[in-house]
Design a protein around this motif. Structure first.
Motif, short mmCIF file in Angstrom:
data_model
loop_
_atom_site.label_atom_id
_atom_site.label_comp_id
_atom_site.label_asym_id
_atom_site.label_seq_id
_atom_site.Cartn_x
_atom_site.Cartn_y
_atom_site.Cartn_z
N SER A 204 0.91 -1.37 -0.19
CA SER A 204 0.06 0.00 0.00
C SER A 204 0.92 1.06 0.02
O SER A 204 0.15 2.23 -0.79
N TRP B 172 0.46 4.04 -3.49
CA TRP B 172 -0.20 5.15 -2.69
C TRP B 172 0.90 6.20 -2.18
O TRP B 172 1.53 6.27 -1.40
N GLY C 145 -0.68 9.74 -1.30
CA GLY C 145 -2.33 9.80 -1.11
C GLY C 145 -2.57 9.30 -2.63
O GLY C 145 -4.28 9.24 -3.33
N ASN D 136 -3.65 16.71 -1.23
CA ASN D 136 -3.23 16.11 -0.69
C ASN D 136 -1.81 16.60 0.76
O ASN D 136 -1.47 16.27 1.62
N ARG E 125 -3.13 19.37 2.55
CA ARG E 125 -3.35 18.80 3.77
C ARG E 125 -2.79 18.30 4.64
O ARG E 125 -2.90 18.38 6.04
N LEU E 126 -0.99 17.46 4.21
CA LEU E 126 -0.35 17.38 5.12
C LEU E 126 0.59 18.00 5.39
O LEU E 126 0.90 18.00 6.82
N SER F 84 7.78 11.98 2.84
CA SER F 84 6.07 12.30 2.45
C SER F 84 6.43 14.22 2.65
O SER F 84 6.43 14.40 2.03
N SER G 256 6.37 16.88 -0.40
CA SER G 256 5.27 17.95 -0.67
C SER G 256 5.29 19.30 -0.47
O SER G 256 5.04 20.12 -1.22
#
Length: 173
Positions: free
Chosen positions: A31, A35, A38, A65, A68-69, A120, A124
């Motif tokens: 996963s 992903w 996301g 995403n 949001r992060l 991540s 980002s």
């Protein structure tokens, strides 16, 4: 012999000899690799191949995403870092200091995933700094996925070695 003893005799409740632990390990890393921030990775490939609407959808989803992060980190980052560090430290001490196998298994799942979380966040921030469209976005997402896969392979390797060691030492004793 009662029912409870029968169940625990049939199903080994130790973490590293339990099939469910290895299934969870595989699902977690599968996963995490699929992903990317996301966004399902097949969407990245489709946007790269087709462009147009697929590319716009990818850019929108990545923007949502990453915003949001970064918002979560800016609002609660210190609390998340403190609580996460405390939980990882607790699992590490209980697992490797006191020999609790469940804590070892959870640590070997959670620690590499915390590295993926930090990666991540870094990705980002780079995307928001200007790598948010077209070829630059695709390259950044592919690099992020490659790094996550590298962390995953190393994590699975270390977990498998530690699990084999635990299973062999349990049967010897």
């Amino acid at each position: 012999m009662d029912w409870y003893e029968t169940v625990f005799e049939v199903i080994d409740m130790r973490s590293f000899s339990n099939l469910w632990f290895w299934i969870v390990l595989a699902v977690v890393w599968s996963s995490a690799s699929h992903w990317v921030l996301g966004v399902p990775f097949d969407m990245v490939a489709r946007a790269r191949r087709n462009g147009g609407r697929a590319e716009q959808d990818l850019e929108d989803l990545v923007r949502i995403n990453t915003n949001r992060l970064i918002f979560i980190v800016e609002e609660a980052g210190l609390w998340v870092a403190g609580l996460g560090s405390a939980l990882l430290t607790g699992m590490g001490v209980l697992g490797f200091g006191y020999g609790i196998e469940l804590a070892q298994a959870l640590f070997l799942l959670a620690f590499p995933m915390s590295l993926v979380g930090l990666l991540s966040l870094r990705t980002s921030r780079r995307i928001q700094a200007g790598e948010n469209s077209g070829e630059a976005l695709w390259r950044r997402l592919v690099r992020h996925r490659f790094a996550v896969q590298g962390i995953g392979m190393l994590s699975i390797f270390v977990t498998a070695l530690w699990g084999m060691y635990q299973n062999l030492s349990a049967h010897v004793l």
